[in-house]
Design a protein around this motif. Sequence first.
Motif, PDB file in Angstrom:
ATOM      1  N   GLY A 183     -28.231  23.873  16.848  1.00 63.53           N
ATOM      2  CA  GLY A 183     -27.381  23.016  17.673  1.00 63.53           C
ATOM      3  C   GLY A 183     -25.924  23.253  17.336  1.00 63.53           C
ATOM      4  O   GLY A 183     -25.603  23.840  16.291  1.00 63.53           O
ATOM      5  N   PRO A 184     -25.014  22.802  18.189  1.00 60.31           N
ATOM      6  CA  PRO A 184     -23.580  22.982  17.911  1.00 60.31           C
ATOM      7  C   PRO A 184     -23.104  22.066  16.795  1.00 60.31           C
ATOM      8  O   PRO A 184     -23.846  21.187  16.334  1.00 60.31           O
ATOM      9  CB  PRO A 184     -22.927  22.621  19.249  1.00 60.31           C
ATOM     10  CG  PRO A 184     -23.887  21.665  19.885  1.00 60.31           C
ATOM     11  CD  PRO A 184     -25.252  22.118  19.469  1.00 60.31           C
ATOM     12  N   SER A 222     -23.937  17.924  16.101  1.00 62.09           N
ATOM     13  CA  SER A 222     -25.138  17.534  16.840  1.00 62.09           C
ATOM     14  C   SER A 222     -26.167  16.832  15.970  1.00 62.09           C
ATOM     15  O   SER A 222     -27.274  16.549  16.430  1.00 62.09           O
ATOM     16  CB  SER A 222     -25.773  18.765  17.500  1.00 62.09           C
ATOM     17  OG  SER A 222     -26.122  19.730  16.530  1.00 62.09           O
ATOM     18  N   GLY A 223     -25.837  16.566  14.712  1.00 62.95           N
ATOM     19  CA  GLY A 223     -26.741  15.802  13.853  1.00 62.95           C
ATOM     20  C   GLY A 223     -27.720  16.638  13.053  1.00 62.95           C
ATOM     21  O   GLY A 223     -28.711  16.103  12.548  1.00 62.95           O
ATOM     22  N   LYS A 224     -27.458  17.933  12.893  1.00 66.50           N
ATOM     23  CA  LYS A 224     -28.399  18.796  12.174  1.00 66.50           C
ATOM     24  C   LYS A 224     -28.547  18.360  10.715  1.00 66.50           C
ATOM     25  O   LYS A 224     -29.658  18.354  10.178  1.00 66.50           O
ATOM     26  CB  LYS A 224     -27.929  20.252  12.237  1.00 66.50           C
ATOM     27  CG  LYS A 224     -27.830  20.814  13.650  1.00 66.50           C
ATOM     28  CD  LYS A 224     -27.517  22.300  13.643  1.00 66.50           C
ATOM     29  CE  LYS A 224     -26.179  22.640  13.016  1.00 66.50           C
ATOM     30  NZ  LYS A 224     -25.039  22.087  13.782  1.00 66.50           N
ATOM     31  N   THR A 225     -27.430  18.016  10.069  1.00 71.34           N
ATOM     32  CA  THR A 225     -27.484  17.620   8.661  1.00 71.34           C
ATOM     33  C   THR A 225     -28.336  16.378   8.471  1.00 71.34           C
ATOM     34  O   THR A 225     -29.117  16.277   7.514  1.00 71.34           O
ATOM     35  CB  THR A 225     -26.063  17.385   8.123  1.00 71.34           C
ATOM     36  OG1 THR A 225     -25.294  18.582   8.253  1.00 71.34           O
ATOM     37  CG2 THR A 225     -26.102  16.965   6.659  1.00 71.34           C
ATOM     38  N   SER A 226     -28.215  15.409   9.373  1.00 76.11           N
ATOM     39  CA  SER A 226     -29.021  14.188   9.272  1.00 76.11           C
ATOM     40  C   SER A 226     -30.502  14.510   9.386  1.00 76.11           C
ATOM     41  O   SER A 226     -31.338  13.925   8.673  1.00 76.11           O
ATOM     42  CB  SER A 226     -28.611  13.188  10.354  1.00 76.11           C
ATOM     43  OG  SER A 226     -27.272  12.755  10.169  1.00 76.11           O
ATOM     44  N   GLN A 285     -31.338  20.412  18.866  1.00 75.72           N
ATOM     45  CA  GLN A 285     -31.029  18.997  19.045  1.00 75.72           C
ATOM     46  C   GLN A 285     -29.611  18.774  19.524  1.00 75.72           C
ATOM     47  O   GLN A 285     -28.742  19.638  19.409  1.00 75.72           O
ATOM     48  CB  GLN A 285     -31.264  18.235  17.746  1.00 75.72           C
ATOM     49  CG  GLN A 285     -30.295  18.552  16.623  1.00 75.72           C
ATOM     50  CD  GLN A 285     -30.572  17.706  15.394  1.00 75.72           C
ATOM     51  OE1 GLN A 285     -31.467  18.011  14.605  1.00 75.72           O
ATOM     52  NE2 GLN A 285     -29.812  16.640  15.247  1.00 75.72           N
ATOM     53  N   ARG A 286     -29.392  17.599  20.102  1.00 77.56           N
ATOM     54  CA  ARG A 286     -28.083  17.122  20.517  1.00 77.56           C
ATOM     55  C   ARG A 286     -28.022  15.623  20.225  1.00 77.56           C
ATOM     56  O   ARG A 286     -29.037  14.969  20.004  1.00 77.56           O
ATOM     57  CB  ARG A 286     -27.841  17.338  22.018  1.00 77.56           C
ATOM     58  CG  ARG A 286     -27.893  18.762  22.504  1.00 77.56           C
ATOM     59  CD  ARG A 286     -26.708  19.589  22.031  1.00 77.56           C
ATOM     60  NE  ARG A 286     -26.702  20.885  22.690  1.00 77.56           N
ATOM     61  CZ  ARG A 286     -27.426  21.926  22.283  1.00 77.56           C
ATOM     62  NH1 ARG A 286     -28.216  21.815  21.236  1.00 77.56           N
ATOM     63  NH2 ARG A 286     -27.362  23.070  22.939  1.00 77.56           N
ATOM     64  N   ARG A 294     -25.058   6.536  18.741  1.00 81.11           N
ATOM     65  CA  ARG A 294     -25.649   7.712  19.362  1.00 81.11           C
ATOM     66  C   ARG A 294     -27.116   7.839  18.956  1.00 81.11           C
ATOM     67  O   ARG A 294     -27.557   7.259  17.958  1.00 81.11           O
ATOM     68  CB  ARG A 294     -24.896   8.991  18.970  1.00 81.11           C
ATOM     69  CG  ARG A 294     -23.521   9.094  19.590  1.00 81.11           C
ATOM     70  CD  ARG A 294     -22.870  10.437  19.308  1.00 81.11           C
ATOM     71  NE  ARG A 294     -22.473  10.578  17.922  1.00 81.11           N
ATOM     72  CZ  ARG A 294     -21.918  11.673  17.415  1.00 81.11           C
ATOM     73  NH1 ARG A 294     -21.728  12.722  18.192  1.00 81.11           N
ATOM     74  NH2 ARG A 294     -21.562  11.729  16.146  1.00 81.11           N
ATOM     75  N   ILE A 295     -27.848   8.595  19.747  1.00 75.70           N
ATOM     76  CA  ILE A 295     -29.269   8.820  19.488  1.00 75.70           C
ATOM     77  C   ILE A 295     -29.555  10.298  19.701  1.00 75.70           C
ATOM     78  O   ILE A 295     -28.928  10.951  20.551  1.00 75.70           O
ATOM     79  CB  ILE A 295     -30.136   7.935  20.407  1.00 75.70           C
ATOM     80  CG1 ILE A 295     -31.614   8.033  20.014  1.00 75.70           C
ATOM     81  CG2 ILE A 295     -29.952   8.308  21.870  1.00 75.70           C
ATOM     82  CD1 ILE A 295     -32.486   7.036  20.720  1.00 75.70           C
ATOM     83  N   GLY A 296     -30.480  10.843  18.928  1.00 72.97           N
ATOM     84  CA  GLY A 296     -30.780  12.265  19.011  1.00 72.97           C
ATOM     85  C   GLY A 296     -31.799  12.584  20.090  1.00 72.97           C
ATOM     86  O   GLY A 296     -32.694  11.789  20.382  1.00 72.97           O
ATOM     87  N   ILE A 297     -31.656  13.759  20.692  1.00 74.94           N
ATOM     88  CA  ILE A 297     -32.679  14.318  21.572  1.00 74.94           C
ATOM     89  C   ILE A 297     -33.072  15.674  20.997  1.00 74.94           C
ATOM     90  O   ILE A 297     -32.222  16.395  20.457  1.00 74.94           O
ATOM     91  CB  ILE A 297     -32.208  14.451  23.032  1.00 74.94           C
ATOM     92  CG1 ILE A 297     -30.919  15.279  23.125  1.00 74.94           C
ATOM     93  CG2 ILE A 297     -32.022  13.078  23.660  1.00 74.94           C
ATOM     94  CD1 ILE A 297     -30.502  15.597  24.543  1.00 74.94           C
TER      95      ILE A 297
END
Length: 597
Positions: free
Chosen positions: A361-362, A365-369, A487-488, A536-539
Amino acid sequence: MALQFRVPTPVAPAARTSPFRAARALGQVLLERGLITQEQLATAIDQQQTAGRRLGQVLIDLGFTTADAVLGALSVQLGVPATRLNGFTVSPAAVQTLPEKVARKHLAVPLQKVGVMLQVAIACPNDLEALDDLRFASGCQIQTSVALEDEIASALDRFYTEGMLEAPPDGEDEGETVLIETVWLDRRDSDHGDRRRGQGRRKSDRESEDVFDEATEQTAVRTVDRILSRAASAGASDLHLERLPDNLRVRFRVDGTFQDIGYISTAVAPAICARLKVLAGMDIAEHRLPQDGRLTAAIGGRRLDFRASTFPTIHGEKLVLRMLDQGTLKLEFGALGMKSPLLDDYREIIRKPEGLILISGPTGSGKTSTLYASLGELVETGKNITTIENPVEYELPGTNQGQINEKAGFTFAKGLRAVLRQDPDVIMVGEIRDAETLATAIEASLTGHLVFSTLHTTSAIGTITRLLDMGIEPYFLASGVQAIVAQRLVRRICAHCQTEYPAPSGVRHLFGEEAPNVLRRGAGCPDCRGTGFSGRIGIYEMVRMTNELRDLIMARAPEHALLPVARRQGLSTLREQCLARVREGLTTLEEVVRVTQ
């Protein structure tokens, strides 16, 4: 030094229309864009004749389209920018320039005063009589943008009735105590850092641009404290301090989008930059090269870490601070937005003893979480977990976290090879940047280790072709990779002001056979600062490696050949996931367009 607050950002760029060409009707523009139907337009026109309101507002009230769609069409029709006004605070100087009586008469909101130019949001920007009145009453040249009638009325009540929000007078506090300490990124070089700061002080004595009187320094200290305090209360992820020709602009990134917070005089801007550089352990005398640092602030009982970086621009140094709040770290997949059946499949994969799991993901975009949530579940198993990060953003109990140092030659690839000698069960590599790191990670996954890492790609299937382009052999990729997750993050509708409206017919085709009859959106309230969104919420989309996909990878099949196979095996794309969240009432169609392809 009081901050002046933000001019609302235009909703969308508009195509300028010639003043000598007749503008198209608003309804025609909306029809051409497929945002309403002919039947809806006829109904709205009948309603407009009865209610006496503007057509765009009638279409919104009837639920036939959205406010952003109407504003975009008005911008095209009239040839001026469009502005959303809900929840924004504008320049006090601009409000004082235009008398309330004139502003209410012509439904015009003063936004910003720059010299003799007054920027105004108005319901009817082609009303020449109104523009003449505004020029005469303010004594300024008028620059217009179009806004919705209801939002203008609400803004006039806020700015003229309730009064402008101003920063506290000098010497007063905002009610938040901000205690700041410096945290060095590279603690091994702390002695060198002390010498560098001393050199910076000696050099700055010789450079007039870095010499500030006591009053300016005190103002800079108070302003920095206010900026950090306000960023913490707004839930900002990033703070941007940008040098412009005439001032220093302060912007926050909140829920993934920018909010202009204020403008600071150039007289104090260098002192503010110097203050932040000192706190972050940077060389205050160096203005030509980018620098990195870190600082910690205790705000209202919360301990917040900030990663700071500078970048030289033609008008001076720009500073960006990334706020890291340990208290906001979510270690549960449900809180991140991952749902079954994808969640069940992912939990099964991360409990495998070996293999490579990639999160793509860019930036932002929440990759670390997602990585930390994955490791958080594995901590309970008692496995030896080691991470290699740049930098370590959050402390994760039960893991061994390491940080690379490229200046010292400690790269991701070297760190990964060193970790393999530490008897690990699970390895997390912060990012795969080059072919060497990728090859080492796959080799580790093939020798009995579970490896997590991230990659900057747009989709799960696109990650496969990207890995092949990086030079990895197809048999290594097919054997080592267990799953790829893309993910985003999409903004969540504010729970305090969410409202329902009929789903516009022009967008029902996006949902296929499961089109909802009603959709939700945020009306704007103090809790969400008028944006209609809060949090925010992840997809997510996930591709699991199967024998059929492995055969295609071995044959170097292109992306368009891999996608149908993945879909047959259960892949649900990011857009489909986002539309599902819209159907559930968690986000809006605007987020679907903004975030997904």
